[in-house]
Design a protein around this motif. Structure first.
Motif, mmCIF file in Angstrom:
data_model
loop_
_atom_site.group_PDB
_atom_site.id
_atom_site.type_symbol
_atom_site.label_atom_id
_atom_site.label_comp_id
_atom_site.label_asym_id
_atom_site.label_seq_id
_atom_site.Cartn_x
_atom_site.Cartn_y
_atom_site.Cartn_z
ATOM 1 N N ASP A 85 0.792 -1.222 0.000
ATOM 2 C CA ASP A 85 0.000 0.000 0.000
ATOM 3 C C ASP A 85 0.823 1.270 0.000
ATOM 4 O O ASP A 85 0.361 2.321 0.320
ATOM 5 C CB ASP A 85 -0.936 0.005 1.211
ATOM 6 C CG ASP A 85 -0.147 -0.145 2.502
ATOM 7 O OD1 ASP A 85 -0.579 0.410 3.512
ATOM 8 O OD2 ASP A 85 0.903 -0.814 2.485
ATOM 9 N N ASP A 116 10.896 -1.246 18.780
ATOM 10 C CA ASP A 116 10.139 -2.450 19.080
ATOM 11 C C ASP A 116 10.073 -3.386 17.905
ATOM 12 O O ASP A 116 10.113 -4.586 18.057
ATOM 13 C CB ASP A 116 8.723 -2.083 19.510
ATOM 14 C CG ASP A 116 8.720 -1.534 20.911
ATOM 15 O OD1 ASP A 116 7.846 -0.727 21.228
ATOM 16 O OD2 ASP A 116 9.617 -1.894 21.685
ATOM 17 N N LYS A 151 -1.379 -10.457 19.684
ATOM 18 C CA LYS A 151 -2.523 -9.850 19.029
ATOM 19 C C LYS A 151 -2.412 -8.345 18.897
ATOM 20 O O LYS A 151 -3.290 -7.691 18.388
ATOM 21 C CB LYS A 151 -3.806 -10.191 19.805
ATOM 22 C CG LYS A 151 -4.364 -11.539 19.415
ATOM 23 C CD LYS A 151 -5.852 -11.576 19.706
ATOM 24 C CE LYS A 151 -6.481 -12.857 19.254
ATOM 25 N NZ LYS A 151 -6.471 -13.022 17.824
ATOM 26 N N TYR A 193 -0.888 -4.857 17.638
ATOM 27 C CA TYR A 193 -0.121 -4.265 16.566
ATOM 28 C C TYR A 193 0.289 -2.869 16.989
ATOM 29 O O TYR A 193 -0.470 -2.165 17.598
ATOM 30 C CB TYR A 193 -0.974 -4.213 15.302
ATOM 31 C CG TYR A 193 -0.261 -3.540 14.180
ATOM 32 C CD1 TYR A 193 0.807 -4.156 13.570
ATOM 33 C CD2 TYR A 193 -0.626 -2.280 13.778
ATOM 34 C CE1 TYR A 193 1.482 -3.528 12.558
ATOM 35 C CE2 TYR A 193 0.050 -1.651 12.761
ATOM 36 C CZ TYR A 193 1.100 -2.291 12.157
ATOM 37 O OH TYR A 193 1.767 -1.662 11.155
ATOM 38 N N PHE A 194 1.493 -2.527 16.660
ATOM 39 C CA PHE A 194 2.001 -1.261 17.166
ATOM 40 C C PHE A 194 2.270 -0.276 16.041
ATOM 41 O O PHE A 194 3.388 -0.167 15.573
ATOM 42 C CB PHE A 194 3.332 -1.475 17.886
ATOM 43 C CG PHE A 194 3.188 -2.237 19.157
ATOM 44 C CD1 PHE A 194 2.727 -3.532 19.151
ATOM 45 C CD2 PHE A 194 3.523 -1.661 20.368
ATOM 46 C CE1 PHE A 194 2.608 -4.242 20.316
ATOM 47 C CE2 PHE A 194 3.415 -2.372 21.542
ATOM 48 C CZ PHE A 194 2.949 -3.661 21.514
ATOM 49 N N CYS A 219 -7.472 -2.805 17.676
ATOM 50 C CA CYS A 219 -6.521 -3.483 16.789
ATOM 51 C C CYS A 219 -7.052 -3.400 15.367
ATOM 52 O O CYS A 219 -8.047 -4.032 15.049
ATOM 53 C CB CYS A 219 -6.447 -4.957 17.186
ATOM 54 S SG CYS A 219 -4.850 -5.441 17.836
ATOM 55 N N PRO A 253 -2.824 -3.484 8.999
ATOM 56 C CA PRO A 253 -2.110 -2.302 9.479
ATOM 57 C C PRO A 253 -1.926 -1.269 8.387
ATOM 58 O O PRO A 253 -1.394 -1.577 7.331
ATOM 59 C CB PRO A 253 -0.754 -2.846 9.923
ATOM 60 C CG PRO A 253 -0.594 -4.123 9.183
ATOM 61 C CD PRO A 253 -1.951 -4.639 8.834
ATOM 62 N N PRO A 254 -2.359 -0.072 8.604
ATOM 63 C CA PRO A 254 -2.177 0.966 7.581
ATOM 64 C C PRO A 254 -0.750 1.503 7.645
ATOM 65 O O PRO A 254 -0.216 1.692 8.722
ATOM 66 C CB PRO A 254 -3.170 2.043 8.000
ATOM 67 C CG PRO A 254 -3.321 1.869 9.474
ATOM 68 C CD PRO A 254 -3.037 0.430 9.797
ATOM 69 N N VAL A 290 6.141 2.584 21.958
ATOM 70 C CA VAL A 290 4.690 2.605 22.060
ATOM 71 C C VAL A 290 4.239 1.583 23.091
ATOM 72 O O VAL A 290 4.644 0.442 23.059
ATOM 73 C CB VAL A 290 4.057 2.244 20.700
ATOM 74 C CG1 VAL A 290 2.550 2.187 20.826
ATOM 75 C CG2 VAL A 290 4.471 3.264 19.667
ATOM 76 N N HIS A 336 1.198 -0.457 24.475
ATOM 77 C CA HIS A 336 -0.144 -0.843 24.109
ATOM 78 C C HIS A 336 -0.888 -1.235 25.374
ATOM 79 O O HIS A 336 -0.365 -1.967 26.183
ATOM 80 C CB HIS A 336 -0.046 -2.037 23.161
ATOM 81 C CG HIS A 336 -1.238 -2.173 22.309
ATOM 82 N ND1 HIS A 336 -1.262 -1.746 21.011
ATOM 83 C CD2 HIS A 336 -2.448 -2.680 22.572
ATOM 84 C CE1 HIS A 336 -2.451 -1.988 20.509
ATOM 85 N NE2 HIS A 336 -3.184 -2.573 21.427
ATOM 86 N N VAL A 366 -3.811 -2.989 27.433
ATOM 87 C CA VAL A 366 -4.743 -4.095 27.296
ATOM 88 C C VAL A 366 -5.751 -4.053 28.429
ATOM 89 O O VAL A 366 -5.393 -3.872 29.571
ATOM 90 C CB VAL A 366 -3.980 -5.438 27.348
ATOM 91 C CG1 VAL A 366 -4.926 -6.603 27.254
ATOM 92 C CG2 VAL A 366 -2.960 -5.485 26.239
ATOM 93 N N ILE A 394 3.205 -3.733 27.088
ATOM 94 C CA ILE A 394 1.774 -3.887 27.328
ATOM 95 C C ILE A 394 1.518 -3.681 28.801
ATOM 96 O O ILE A 394 2.209 -4.258 29.625
ATOM 97 C CB ILE A 394 1.317 -5.303 26.948
ATOM 98 C CG1 ILE A 394 1.580 -5.546 25.485
ATOM 99 C CG2 ILE A 394 -0.140 -5.489 27.254
ATOM 100 C CD1 ILE A 394 1.128 -6.899 25.030
#
Lengths: 438, 247
Positions: A34, A176, A430, A432-433, B9, B13-14, B30, B32, B34, B230
């Motif tokens: 993309d 990461d 699960k 995504y970063f 989520c 993924p863009p 980053v 995340h 949970v 996390i």
């Protein structure tokens, strides 16, 4: 990265060591399509890419993978095969970069990336300057790029040969996720993320890292009080292994009966922790004396396959849970009758209204009924229901319900422990970063 | 329990739009977050087979040398064993001797079956100190002091820690009796027996650590690692299920 299947405790340990808390993505690894530069064309399975622009204009282009570099024990590795590279202006640069690396720059040209060039065999790291590294490579060669999370070191391989360490990412920058990034001009390549088919195998490196990780784990401090005896004792109580528990307790003056009580009982201590050893003893002994024997009666009958006896005992000793455990017992009874070949009886049992919930037959009952559909249940897809393990599973569920009703935790601490160990890598996987620019 | 909210989520993924210039502050770590309910749900979806857990407990009983409990466990859990009735070895008798207070017997057996362990000066100290406490408990202070002088202080190469421990043991001579003495004594015997048991296993090139303890360590390690990326809210009580953080 595939879905993690864990069948037993040993598997859980191994998976946890390999995946750790490496967060990443679930999904099939391939090239990302993309953000393609106009000169790039990606194959349908997204595992091959070709760059061609008219004329010999110098146009840098790079492509990244869809998912971060997959890690096993902290080692990541992938390879590319060069199919074609223009004699004069064909350049391929294999490397790694952060997500969102500019697609008009080769890996190594900008910060937090590194690359190994095909034309002169030089490497580049963090900025455009390239320094000599190894041989050049061209069409027909297979080059690979590997990364070790512990040492933050990148290395490259060519045709199955390790070329030596190439660069190290600085420790103060924690990236990461590194993404396989390939700079490609006037060439055609295909990419391989499957370690079992690569020319150079990372398995040795992975074993080495595994030893480091195991050493790390072994050195973890558990703190002043080792909870293992309580864990074991509470497990024995939950499972109803009376003789084992008594023998164990006689050799292990458990640090505090209140700790054991905490592991088994949901009840709040009356008047604070120091309710006196008498109160604690009473609670643990309750489990031991009266209910353990009855619980064992029910559970043992199920394990022996004598469901009717289990039903009798359950009705007599634990009438309050009858509604909850009846469907479970009925489903097991159906299985037993089917095994003996008494199909009529099985159907009669199944039609017992107590096996129904408000919305129709209980799922366990329906599942057991499924067995009846097969002429030879032993060869059916549901044959696992006929095994001893299913009896134990049923016994376990009934045991849990009874314990719950007695205000004890239905799940022993060991079980929780294992579930945590399995859940953490699953949860990590699960996530995504995306690194979003502000 | 503090927990922060789950950032959804995305299914695919863009990637970033073209031509973004990246600088150091953009590449931040980053974290995340949970949600506890998601995590617990994932936990509950897991099914652990009973055999695994029975195996873990069995391993613990065997490694620690609780032979009688292991025998009962085999019967009550219906485990399939390759060599039923196989003895765990002399070390069980050593442990039983220590835990019943008969240190002389334990030492005899050690000398006979595990000379390597018997010869080690630290382990000699451990055993003799236990014996000293047994003597103190009989009330014979003279015998206790003689023992300490002749047997313990003469051990070669005693470290400073050992000497400090010896001093605190001797204090027992003068401390008034409490009603926790019995439990403390039992606990001390257990600790001594376990130390000797580990040493025996190590001398036979066997793993002295029961698997369960490694699993505990593994969990703590996982939780430590995952804190970077996390935030799973720590479940604080280490013994109550759902079993949580060990800190």
């Amino acid at each position: 990265m595939e879905e993690i299947q864990v069948d037993n405790a040993e598997e859980a340990f191994r998976v946890a060591i390999e995946r750790g808390s490496d967060s990443g993505c679930l999904g099939r690894q391939c090239l990302a399509v993309d953000r393609l530069d106009h000169g790039l064309q990606v194959s349908e399975d997204c595992l091959a890419v070709t760059h061609s622009v008219s004329g010999n204009s110098i146009s840098e282009a790079s492509i990244q993978s869809l998912l971060p570099l997959g890690m096993n024990c902290g080692i990541g590795y992938y390879e590319i095969t060069i199919h074609y590279s223009h004699a004069h202006c064909g350049i391929v640069v294999i490397g790694l970069a952060h997500q969102g690396y500019p697609n008009n720059k080769q890996p190594g040209a900008r910060k937090y990336s590194c690359g190994y060039r095909s034309d002169d065999g030089r490497k580049a790291h963090n900025n455009g300057d390239s320094i000599p590294y190894s041989d050049s490579y061209t069409a027909g060669d297979i080059v690979g790029c590997g990364y070790c999370k512990r040492t933050k070191q990148v290395w490259f391989t060519k045709n199955g040969k390790h070329l030596g360490p190439a660069c190290t990412f600085p420790t103060q920058v924690v990236i990461d996720h590194l993404y396989p990034t390939i700079g490609i001009e006037h060439s055609s390549i295909s990419v391989n993320f499957d370690h079992s088919t690569t020319a150079w195998s990372p398995s040795e490196a992975i074993s080495e890292e595994r030893q480091f990780i195991l050493k790390d784990v072994r050195n973890v401090e558990l703190g002043a009080h080792d909870p293992t005896p309580e864990l074991v004792a509470s497990y024995l109580l939950h499972s109803g292994y009376k003789k084992t528990f008594e023998s164990f307790k006689s050799m292990n003056p458990l640090q505090s009966d209140s700790l054991l009580r905490n592991a088994t009982s949901k009840r709040e201590p009356k008047g604070g922790q120091e309710s006196g050893s008498e109160g604690d003893d009473v609670k643990v002994n309750e489990v031991l004396s009266s209910k353990l024997k009855e619980r064992n009666e029910v559970v043992q009958s199920i394990i022996d396959g004598n469901i009717e006896a289990a039903m009798e005992a359950a009705e007599k000793h634990f009438p309050s849970v009858k509604e909850t455990i009846w469907p479970i017992l009925i489903s097991q009874l159906i299985i037993e009758e089917t095994r003996k070949g008494n199909l009529k009886k099985a159907i009669a049992v199944a039609s017992d209204p107590l096996g129904n919930t408000s919305s129709g037959p209980h799922t366990l009952v329906s599942k057991a009924m499924g067995l009846l559909a097969y002429k030879d249940p032993k060869t059916s897809p549901l044959s696992s229901l006929l095994e001893q393990s299913q009896r134990r599973r049923t016994a376990g569920s009934v045991n849990a319900v009874i314990l719950s009703d007695l205000k004890f935790y239905p799940e022993s601490v060991i079980e929780s422990l294992l579930k945590h160990i399995i859940a953490i890598p699953l949860v990590a996987k699960k996530c995504y970063f995306p690194i979003a620019p502000e | 329990l503090q927990f922060l909210y789950f950032i959804g989520c995305p299914p695919s993924p863009p990637h970033q739009p073209l031509n973004i210039m990246y600088s150091d502050d953009k590449l931040r770590q980053v974290t995340h977050k949970v949600q506890l309910s998601d995590y617990l749900r994932k936990m509950q979806e897991v099914e652990i087979d009973k055999e695994s857990m029975d195996q873990l407990v069995m391993n613990y009983l065997e490694v620690e040398g609780f032979e009688e409990a292991a025998k009962h466990m085999r019967e009550e859990s219906g485990m399939k064993v390759d060599t039923p009735g196989k003895s765990l070895g002399e070390r069980v008798d050593v442990r039983n001797a220590i835990q019943s207070g008969d240190i002389e017997e334990a030492r005899r057996r050690l000398d006979k079956s595990y000379p390597g362990v018997a010869g080690d000066s630290y382990l000699q100290f451990v055993l003799k100190q236990q014996q000293l406490i047994e003597i103190i408990r009989t009330g014979d202070s003279e015998a206790a002091l003689n023992f300490a002088r002749d047997e313990i202080a003469t051990i070669e190469g005693l470290s400073q820690e050992c000497l400090t421990e010896l001093e605190s043991s001797l204090l027992l001579l003068v401390l008034p009796p409490t009603n926790q003495d019995a439990t403390l004594d039992e606990g001390r015997r257990l600790a001594t027996a376990s130390t000797i048991n580990s040493a025996i296993l190590k001398s036979c090139d066997l793993d002295p650590v029961p698997q369960v303890r490694q699993y505990l360590r593994l969990l703590k390690w996982l939780q430590g690692n995952i804190k970077k990326n996390i935030s799973i809210p720590p479940v604080t009580d280490s013994v109550k299920p759902p079993f949580g953080s060990l800190t």
